[in-house]
Design an enzyme around this catalytic site. Structure first.
Site, short mmCIF file in Angstrom:
data_model
loop_
_atom_site.label_atom_id
_atom_site.label_comp_id
_atom_site.label_asym_id
_atom_site.label_seq_id
_atom_site.Cartn_x
_atom_site.Cartn_y
_atom_site.Cartn_z
NE ARG A 19 10.82 13.76 -15.88
CZ ARG A 19 10.63 14.39 -14.73
NH1 ARG A 19 9.49 14.26 -14.10
NH2 ARG A 19 11.57 15.15 -14.24
NE ARG A 34 19.98 11.48 -7.24
CZ ARG A 34 19.07 12.05 -8.01
NH1 ARG A 34 19.39 13.08 -8.79
NH2 ARG A 34 17.84 11.59 -8.04
CG HIS A 73 14.75 18.35 -11.41
ND1 HIS A 73 15.55 18.56 -10.32
CD2 HIS A 73 14.20 17.13 -11.23
CE1 HIS A 73 15.49 17.52 -9.50
NE2 HIS A 73 14.68 16.63 -10.04
CG ASN A 109 4.48 20.01 1.28
OD1 ASN A 109 3.36 20.53 1.22
ND2 ASN A 109 4.88 19.07 0.44
CE LYS A 148 5.41 8.18 -10.38
NZ LYS A 148 6.54 9.10 -10.29
NE ARG A 208 6.67 13.48 4.47
CZ ARG A 208 5.98 12.96 3.47
NH1 ARG A 208 4.75 13.31 3.28
NH2 ARG A 208 6.53 12.06 2.68
CD GLU A 259 8.72 17.25 -12.33
OE1 GLU A 259 8.24 16.75 -11.28
OE2 GLU A 259 9.89 17.02 -12.72
CG ASN A 305 7.83 9.56 -15.51
OD1 ASN A 305 8.81 8.83 -15.68
ND2 ASN A 305 7.86 10.64 -14.76
#
Ligand SMILES: Nc1ncnc2c1ncn2[C@@H]1O[C@H](COP(=O)(O)OP(=O)(O)O)[C@@H](O)[C@H]1O
Ligand SMILES: Nc1ncnc2c1ncn2[C@@H]1O[C@H](COP(=O)(O)OP(=O)(O)O)[C@@H](O)[C@H]1O
Lengths: 406, 406
Positions: A85, A235, A174, A328, A14, A278, A382, A7
């Site tokens: 990806r 966004r 996604h 989370n 990654k 968070r 993913e 990716n």
């Protein structure tokens, strides 16, 4: 058979290496600060400074690491394929696609809709084809899982010629995450996908919702680009289309409007705190009114999509949450599901507060015992989904054990 | 007490004269082709060519007609007020407002959000104040009924400063129609508005949906401008905000994008036939694929809003349809309600096909007998609603008999 999933982002690469007979992950890591003199490869064994002044350098370091003495890959030809990806495949690339000149050309053309992502993805593919030159490369598209959206869902209400001539339509993104959620939910519920109606919510830095009927995505909140839909980290999501035009008339340059709506809006723009949920949640608990508003707008919009997609599906068997926020934030899940008993949704608030998908094999149920619509939390993966899709391309559909079983 | 309601458009002036003690309509008519040498006044008695080269001329002809020997108005001072429909009142003008210098100035400022309508409305007010110079003039705003939208519904996910400095937020429109539907539904259901949750659908040339809780509009589909939301006759409604930006980058001028999205999109753009729903429905019955698509997109979007607003309200007591399409298209109502039994909606298909609001005192129920959510068709009357609001301004809230009763 081994598959390496790569990716490539604007400053990072990654990777995940799988043994697909068992779906065991043999290696995972990333190179950060690609393009600088400080490129660093972070892997299971620690981290190394590498020569990563370009993507090719980063990929060479990854190859060397994987094929090192005692490493998980004896040599590159042990790979069944390298999977990439890619954000946008347009209308032409809607299945996992072996990369050749034609595929590269279409990925380049689709940069019109995904100017931030497709050029970077394509550069990564080109570099990887040079470094891993003896194995097939397969592109898996964020848009592909939504390729069967019906015309009434993908059409904007604009002159039909704009669709025919410029490809202006809804595509959705996604895909691997929505597909993974759907497969996981079906497996968990012990029901074949072909008998399920699902609403899947991917709530991360980017965020989107899909309505999935019989395993097919029939509606999704992102559109021609990943700007439409839910409120995201930076966004804006849904917006009166007159707003960018008003800003332009007031003298704002196109590039600045782009930047405003993609990078300075969303949770960050509303809260004034930043894009991290968070931090916003913490500030809201401390009484910050803009942080509270940001959370309320985020939740209100998501509730509307859940209701809208329930109407689209004629009721849902399950609502699935994933992504950093979806996995989370018990607060978000609780507020979204509040008062939806009229459509069969009720949370077990204790389960919602305490159970974590990560502690239950990646999926956990948090709905009240007798509620007709289940609510699930999934730890999305993913990369694994992309690896499965790569296998489907290389070996054929029967190869993808879990996709077929679920 | 008599109230004259005036609605000035770009080429027409419509008027309605009411005796508000009984809400009897004493006169109604319109001047067409205002601004041309062919201006024509159409009234109960027939039609006259008049000197209507400007709005003042048209209004003078209307005054002369109403105060003629044996006419419904002995002289202009018999009017309690002249009421004006104005599209945009922004955040400052949220109740029926006596027109003075300040009000005129704010209406002028709000032209930024409603460039097609507010300047025309203002010119009409100025002309009417000169022609009907001895009576109070009251402006009633399309935006006003939505003035209590909560912040989570009116806020776009953009930097908060854009709201504070430029007033970029959702306002909502079609206020008098949504308010009239809510009052009619409450009266029909024999329940006080404060105990009802309603979804009101105004489906005319423009179209919008509202979620109404305890008599207050808490969500609505039009936004900063009337471009956002449902598919309309020639307006696109919801759209990836990246689309106007893409067109601009490809060299399209701002004015042309405006024109494209406001005048060449919607049902007209999708179907290629025009904005008239009857023509599209006929072509669809004849098998025209683009006409079919236009109807499917229209219905799909509306279904999503109905589901979204049900989620917002936590379930709805009634769904109300009005406007040329909402009142007359059994097809649209049937497709919108199809498969919504999961949220308590089921049509009596025979009633839907055969019953007309106009034949039942302006409101008729078309839901299946035991369905928990009622479905109603209302013949809307925005002028009457405006007259009631004018009375509320001139005499105070107790004057508006029906508003208070329902
Ligand atoms: N415990 C938590 N509570 C609330 N939000 C969280 C929590 N952990 C992570 N998040 C949020 O998840 C978001 C990132 O999601 P993630 O799926 O990791 O992002 P990306 O889409 O960039 O991969 C951030 O807004 C982060 O604040
Ligand atoms: N019998 C009918 N069946 C379907 N649509 C109808 C019918 N009668 C009128 N309409 C549609 O209603 C729309 C106009 O609605 P109306 O409320 O009169 O418009 P406006 O918003 O301009 O006042 C047009 O699209 C028209 O085709």
């Amino acid at each position: 058979m081994r598959v390496l999933v790569v990716n490539v982002g604007s400053t990072s690469v990654k990777y995940n290496l799988y043994e697909m007979d068992t779906e065991a992950r043999l290696a995972a890591g990333r190179v950060e600060r690609v393009g600088t003199a400080d490129a660093t490869h972070i892997h299971e064994g620690g981290s190394d400074r590498i020569d990563g002044r370009d993507v090719t350098g980063a990929l060479r370091a990854i190859l060397a690491h994987l094929t090192r003495e005692g490493g998980p890959l004896p040599d590159p030809t042990a790979l069944a394929a390298v999977g990439h990806r890619v954000v946008h495949g347009g209308e032409q690339l809607v299945t996992p696609t072996p990369v050749d000149e034609r595929a590269e050309r279409i990925i380049e053309e689709c940069a019109a809709y995904a100017p931030l992502h497709n050029p970077v993805n394509l550069a990564g593919i080109r570099a990887a084809r040079a470094v891993f030159s003896q194995v097939p490369h397969v592109a898996v598209f964020d848009t592909a899982f939504h390729a069967q959206l019906p015309p009434h869902a993908y059409s904007y209400a604009i002159p039909h010629e704009l669709y025919l001539e410029k490809g202006i339509r809804r595509y959705g993104f996604h895909g691997p995450s929505h597909q993974y959620m759907a497969l996981s939910a079906a497996e968990h519920l012990g029901t074949h996908l072909s008998r399920l109606k699902l609403i899947t919510c991917h709530l991360g830095g980017g965020a989107s919702v899909s309505a999935i009927e019989h395993g097919v995505s029939v509606e999704t909140s992102m559109g021609m680009t990943p700007l439409e839909g839910l409120v995201m980290g930076t966004r804006a999501g849904d917006l009166d289309p007159a707003i960018p035009m008003l800003l332009a008339k007031q003298g704002m340059a196109a590039g600045d409007i782009d930047e405003l709506l993609n990078r300075r809006s969303g949770l960050a723009g509303l809260s004034g705190i930043g894009a991290d949920f968070r931090d916003i949640q913490q500030a809201a608990e401390g009484g910050d009114p803009r942080a509270r508003l940001a959370i309320e707008v985020f939740v209100h919009r998501l509730r509307k999509y859940v209701g809208a997609y329930a109407a689209t599906l004629g009721g849902a068997d399950a609502i699935v949450f994933t992504g950093g926020i979806g996995e989370n934030s018990a607060l978000v899940r609780s507020k979204v599901c509040e008062g939806l008993i009229f459509m069969g949704v009720a949370l077990d608030e204790r389960a919602n507060e305490t159970k974590r998908a990560a502690d239950h094999g990646g999926i956990v149920e948090i709905s009240a015992h007798r509620a007709p619509t289940k609510v699930l939390v999934v730890r999305t993966d993913e990369e694994r989904m992309i690896a499965r899709e790569v296998m489907r391309c290389v070996v054929g559909p029967t190869a993808t054990i879990r996709s077929v079983r679920a």
